[in-house]
Design a protein around this motif. Structure first.
Motif, PDB file in Angstrom:
ATOM      1  N   PHE A  34       1.079  -1.295   0.052  1.00 16.10           N
ATOM      2  CA  PHE A  34       0.190  -0.162   0.085  1.00 16.10           C
ATOM      3  C   PHE A  34       0.898   1.228   0.017  1.00 16.10           C
ATOM      4  N   ASP A  35       2.086   1.126   0.467  1.00 23.66           N
ATOM      5  CA  ASP A  35       3.086   2.321   0.657  1.00 23.66           C
ATOM      6  C   ASP A  35       4.051   2.552  -0.485  1.00 23.66           C
ATOM      7  N   ALA A  36       3.961   1.404  -1.362  1.00 25.25           N
ATOM      8  CA  ALA A  36       4.921   1.465  -2.071  1.00 25.25           C
ATOM      9  C   ALA A  36       4.606   1.627  -3.701  1.00 25.25           C
ATOM     10  N   SER A  37       5.450   2.633  -4.509  1.00 25.18           N
ATOM     11  CA  SER A  37       4.995   3.048  -5.721  1.00 25.18           C
ATOM     12  C   SER A  37       4.555   2.057  -6.822  1.00 25.18           C
ATOM     13  N   ASP A  38       5.147   0.648  -6.707  1.00 20.03           N
ATOM     14  CA  ASP A  38       5.120  -0.148  -7.436  1.00 20.03           C
ATOM     15  C   ASP A  38       3.992  -1.212  -7.018  1.00 20.03           C
ATOM     16  N   ARG A  39       3.649  -0.938  -5.978  1.00 20.26           N
ATOM     17  CA  ARG A  39       2.455  -1.805  -5.235  1.00 20.26           C
ATOM     18  C   ARG A  39       2.904  -3.142  -5.009  1.00 20.26           C
ATOM     19  N   ARG A  40       4.202  -3.318  -4.678  1.00 20.14           N
ATOM     20  CA  ARG A  40       4.745  -4.769  -4.272  1.00 20.14           C
ATOM     21  C   ARG A  40       5.164  -4.515  -2.650  1.00 20.14           C
ATOM     22  N   VAL A  41       5.265  -5.649  -2.195  1.00 19.54           N
ATOM     23  CA  VAL A  41       5.709  -5.717  -0.687  1.00 19.54           C
ATOM     24  C   VAL A  41       7.326  -5.756  -0.837  1.00 19.54           C
ATOM     25  N   HIS A  42       8.043  -4.849  -0.124  1.00 22.27           N
ATOM     26  CA  HIS A  42       9.382  -4.712  -0.080  1.00 22.27           C
ATOM     27  C   HIS A  42      10.020  -5.164   1.104  1.00 22.27           C
ATOM     28  N   PHE A  43      11.464  -5.677   0.899  1.00 21.79           N
ATOM     29  CA  PHE A  43      11.967  -6.424   1.880  1.00 21.79           C
ATOM     30  C   PHE A  43      13.565  -6.031   1.618  1.00 21.79           C
ATOM     31  N   THR A  44      14.247  -5.627   2.521  1.00 26.29           N
ATOM     32  CA  THR A  44      15.683  -5.521   2.814  1.00 26.29           C
ATOM     33  C   THR A  44      16.166  -6.232   4.046  1.00 26.29           C
ATOM     34  N   LEU A  59       0.067  -8.030   4.754  1.00 22.32           N
ATOM     35  CA  LEU A  59      -0.293  -8.771   3.423  1.00 22.32           C
ATOM     36  C   LEU A  59      -1.823  -8.707   2.992  1.00 22.32           C
ATOM     37  N   THR A  60      -2.080  -8.330   1.782  1.00 24.22           N
ATOM     38  CA  THR A  60      -3.365  -8.604   1.170  1.00 24.22           C
ATOM     39  C   THR A  60      -3.697 -10.097   1.226  1.00 24.22           C
ATOM     40  N   ALA A  61      -4.838 -10.355   1.020  1.00 24.60           N
ATOM     41  CA  ALA A  61      -5.254 -11.747   0.493  1.00 24.60           C
ATOM     42  C   ALA A  61      -4.669 -12.569  -0.454  1.00 24.60           C
ATOM     43  N   ALA A  62      -4.371 -11.711  -1.593  1.00 24.51           N
ATOM     44  CA  ALA A  62      -3.701 -12.129  -2.775  1.00 24.51           C
ATOM     45  C   ALA A  62      -2.164 -12.450  -2.630  1.00 24.51           C
ATOM     46  N   GLU A  63      -1.650 -11.506  -1.881  1.00 27.35           N
ATOM     47  CA  GLU A  63      -0.387 -11.833  -1.527  1.00 27.35           C
ATOM     48  C   GLU A  63       0.024 -12.971  -0.554  1.00 27.35           C
ATOM     49  N   ARG A  64      -0.986 -12.930   0.558  1.00 25.82           N
ATOM     50  CA  ARG A  64      -0.852 -14.529   1.073  1.00 25.82           C
ATOM     51  C   ARG A  64      -0.881 -15.631   0.460  1.00 25.82           C
ATOM     52  N   PHE A 113       6.281  -9.171  -4.706  1.00 30.33           N
ATOM     53  CA  PHE A 113       7.294  -9.043  -3.825  1.00 30.33           C
ATOM     54  C   PHE A 113       8.564  -8.791  -4.329  1.00 30.33           C
ATOM     55  N   ALA A 114       9.360  -7.639  -3.656  1.00 28.93           N
ATOM     56  CA  ALA A 114      10.509  -7.038  -4.181  1.00 28.93           C
ATOM     57  C   ALA A 114      11.662  -7.312  -3.025  1.00 28.93           C
ATOM     58  N   HIS A 115      12.902  -7.978  -3.322  1.00 31.15           N
ATOM     59  CA  HIS A 115      13.736  -7.998  -2.523  1.00 31.15           C
ATOM     60  C   HIS A 115      15.041  -7.287  -2.898  1.00 31.15           C
ATOM     61  N   HIS A 116      15.538  -6.465  -1.837  1.00 36.03           N
ATOM     62  CA  HIS A 116      16.756  -5.521  -1.730  1.00 36.03           C
ATOM     63  C   HIS A 116      17.959  -6.181  -1.375  1.00 36.03           C
ATOM     64  N   PRO A 117      19.134  -5.879  -2.060  1.00 41.95           N
ATOM     65  CA  PRO A 117      20.359  -6.369  -1.135  1.00 41.95           C
ATOM     66  C   PRO A 117      20.502  -5.788   0.088  1.00 41.95           C
ATOM     67  N   ALA A 118      21.110  -6.409   1.042  1.00 42.21           N
ATOM     68  CA  ALA A 118      21.470  -5.938   2.451  1.00 42.21           C
ATOM     69  C   ALA A 118      22.427  -4.624   2.055  1.00 42.21           C
ATOM     70  N   LEU A 119      22.297  -3.561   2.950  1.00 39.14           N
ATOM     71  CA  LEU A 119      23.228  -2.517   2.718  1.00 39.14           C
ATOM     72  C   LEU A 119      24.503  -2.655   2.832  1.00 39.14           C
ATOM     73  N   PRO A 120      25.603  -1.903   2.557  1.00 36.59           N
ATOM     74  CA  PRO A 120      26.998  -2.228   2.779  1.00 36.59           C
ATOM     75  C   PRO A 120      27.382  -2.434   4.112  1.00 36.59           C
ATOM     76  N   ALA A 162       8.375 -15.549  -2.997  1.00 37.41           N
ATOM     77  CA  ALA A 162       9.036 -15.765  -4.469  1.00 37.41           C
ATOM     78  C   ALA A 162       8.471 -15.033  -5.225  1.00 37.41           C
ATOM     79  N   ASP A 163       7.320 -14.613  -5.364  1.00 35.88           N
ATOM     80  CA  ASP A 163       6.616 -14.101  -6.439  1.00 35.88           C
ATOM     81  C   ASP A 163       6.956 -12.624  -6.875  1.00 35.88           C
ATOM     82  N   GLU A 164       7.830 -12.401  -7.979  1.00 40.80           N
ATOM     83  CA  GLU A 164       8.540 -11.272  -8.208  1.00 40.80           C
ATOM     84  C   GLU A 164       7.267 -10.165  -8.565  1.00 40.80           C
TER      85      GLU A 164
END
Length: 458
Positions: A124-134, A388-393, A165-172, A160-162
């Motif tokens: 709901f907060d992401a511009s691409d409407r995906r759940v983001h993880f770092t 998570l939305t129902a569809a994301e779950r 869901f969006a996965h970002h690399p850990a920070l330096p 896993a569904d790209e």
């Protein structure tokens, strides 16, 4: 009773399953509970069963619950990088002979505190409407800095569904970008399925800007940096209007508040916090009110004064390291450690909070997680919150979602594989390594995660 309909947006609490090498090595600098129990004999079986009992109780109350797996410990692949050779058992034996401190560090079960695993932004907060993880780099301590790759692999296997869901690399992994995950991040909102404001709390500046910093902590080093919090916000596409960056008070850090979730907890529009939590309380509250107001939400601050609960008692009981959850009628329940009930001042303050009609916190319940508490983490440390939305779950791996059947399987699994006594010297036992790998290999099958561990891929 269900917290909300199955097709609704829900906050799922993913609890870390305590690992088989749970021990009291006292590795966490600035964590008073960890240091004070250093060297004691632990009970990994009891620790895991206490965590599962809390998960079961919350599931039975209708809250959405998930499980995150332990990390393989001892982390033998780290010994490869440190120059030890031979079979896994030979490397472990050689490392203990060379420096037991290395073995203590690579055997830590601290990954059970999944509030440090990552920072999450709902769709709901992401511009691409995906759940983001770092995944957090946790670079401030060796025993935790080795977690990030396995954390990222586990999260990628679960989400896993790209397209969702969006996965970002850990920070330096440098002091400038020291990131401790969701333990220093709180999303405040009117409802889970509406826009939110992200409160990022940091303890110090990471980069030298040529001017004097505010008063810094003197006893303990602040772990989270402003630069790390800002970088995670950028990764997740959050705008300035969606974020508040607040500095921890130096006094709180020096009292043992190594993460913000030791001194504050938020849920929906409620922020429960100790008056010493922030370096500039008034500015933080004003900015939260302004930015939440722009989204149509009204902040509900619940302040605990130091004359009611001292900073020392707040840290000792982990009053704020509690889970604040929304019930079907919109009221909230606070899940606190059992230690809170045993402290008269803290218990009285909890009674005052739930009796106050100005906030929606209507009840508190105490749970025994003593094995985790003695090692430095309470109920809130043990869980990672994911909206998570129902569809994301439906798109995530269902094998980690908690139900009665999974609870029964995990209890049986723990009782078959975990020791009921673990002394520090036992970490050098090669049979513990073999026991742990056997257990985790079975667990990945139970949770339907595949081969997420390095030892499974060799």
């Amino acid at each position: 009773m269900r917290v909300c309909p199955s097709d609704a947006t829900r906050e799922v609490n993913f609890d870390g399953l305590v690992g088989p090498t749970h021990n009291y090595s006292g590795l966490a600098h600035g964590n008073i509970a960890s240091a004070s129990h250093r060297g004691l004999v632990s009970n990994p079986r009891e620790a895991a069963l206490q965590g599962l009992a809390k998960m079961k109780a919350l599931h039975d109350a209708g809250f959405a619950q998930g499980v995150l797996p332990p990390q393989p410990r001892p982390a033998i692949e780290m010994l490869d990088r440190l120059g030890f050779t031979g079979t896994p058992s030979e490397k472990l034996t050689a490392a203990w002979a060379a420096d037991p401190a290395i073995v203590r560090a690579i055997s830590s079960a601290a990954a059970m505190w999944t509030a440090n695993a990552a920072t999450i932004t709902p769709s709901f907060d992401a511009s691409d409407r995906r759940v983001h993880f770092t995944a957090a780099n946790l670079q401030s301590s060796f025993h935790r800095a080795i977690e990030a790759p396995t954390t990222a692999a586990a999260l990628a296997a679960i989400f896993a569904d790209e397209s969702r869901f969006a996965h970002h690399p850990a920070l330096p992994a440098t002091p400038a970008f020291s990131d401790e995950g969701a333990a220093n991040h709180t999303r405040l909102c009117a409802t889970y399925d509406g826009p939110g404001v992200h409160l990022f709390v940091y303890g110090r500046d990471g980069l030298d800007r040529g001017h004097a910093e505010p008063a810094a902590s003197k006893r303990f080093t602040a772990r989270q940096t402003l630069e790390a919090s800002q970088a995670v916000a950028r990764q997740h596409g959050l705008t300035g209007e969606q974020c508040v960056f607040a500095r921890q008070s130096a006094a709180a850090i020096d009292a043992g508040v190594f993460h913000n979730d030791v001194i504050a907890v938020g849920n929906g529009p409620v922020l429960l916090y100790h008056e010493t939590a922030f370096a500039d309380e008034d500015t933080v509250l004003a900015e939260l009110r302004e930015k939440m107001g722009a989204f149509g939400a009204a902040l509900i601050p619940v302040r605990v004064n130091r004359d009611a609960v001292s900073l020392a008692d707040a840290v000792a009981t982990y009053l704020f390291n509690s889970q604040l959850l929304t019930r079907p009628d919109g009221s909230m329940i606070l899940i606190v450690p059992a230690e809170c009930e045993r402290n008269p001042e803290v218990a009285a303050e909890l009674d005052r909070i739930v009796a106050d009609p100005a906030n929606p916190i209507a009840e508190y319940r105490a749970y025994d997680v003593k094995q985790s508490m003695d090692n430095g983490g309470g109920p809130a440390c043990l869980r990672l919150r994911v909206v998570l939305t129902a569809a994301e779950r439906a798109a995530m791996n269902p094998g980690v979602l908690f139900d009665d059947a999974l609870h029964a399987k995990l209890v049986d699994w723990v009782k078959r594989h975990y020791r009921d006594r673990l002394a520090i010297a036992d970490l050098a036992d090669p049979s513990l390594l073999n026991e742990t790998r056997t257990a985790l290999d079975e667990l990945t099958g139970l949770l339907r995660l595949g081969s997420i561990y390095a030892f499974q891929q060799r």
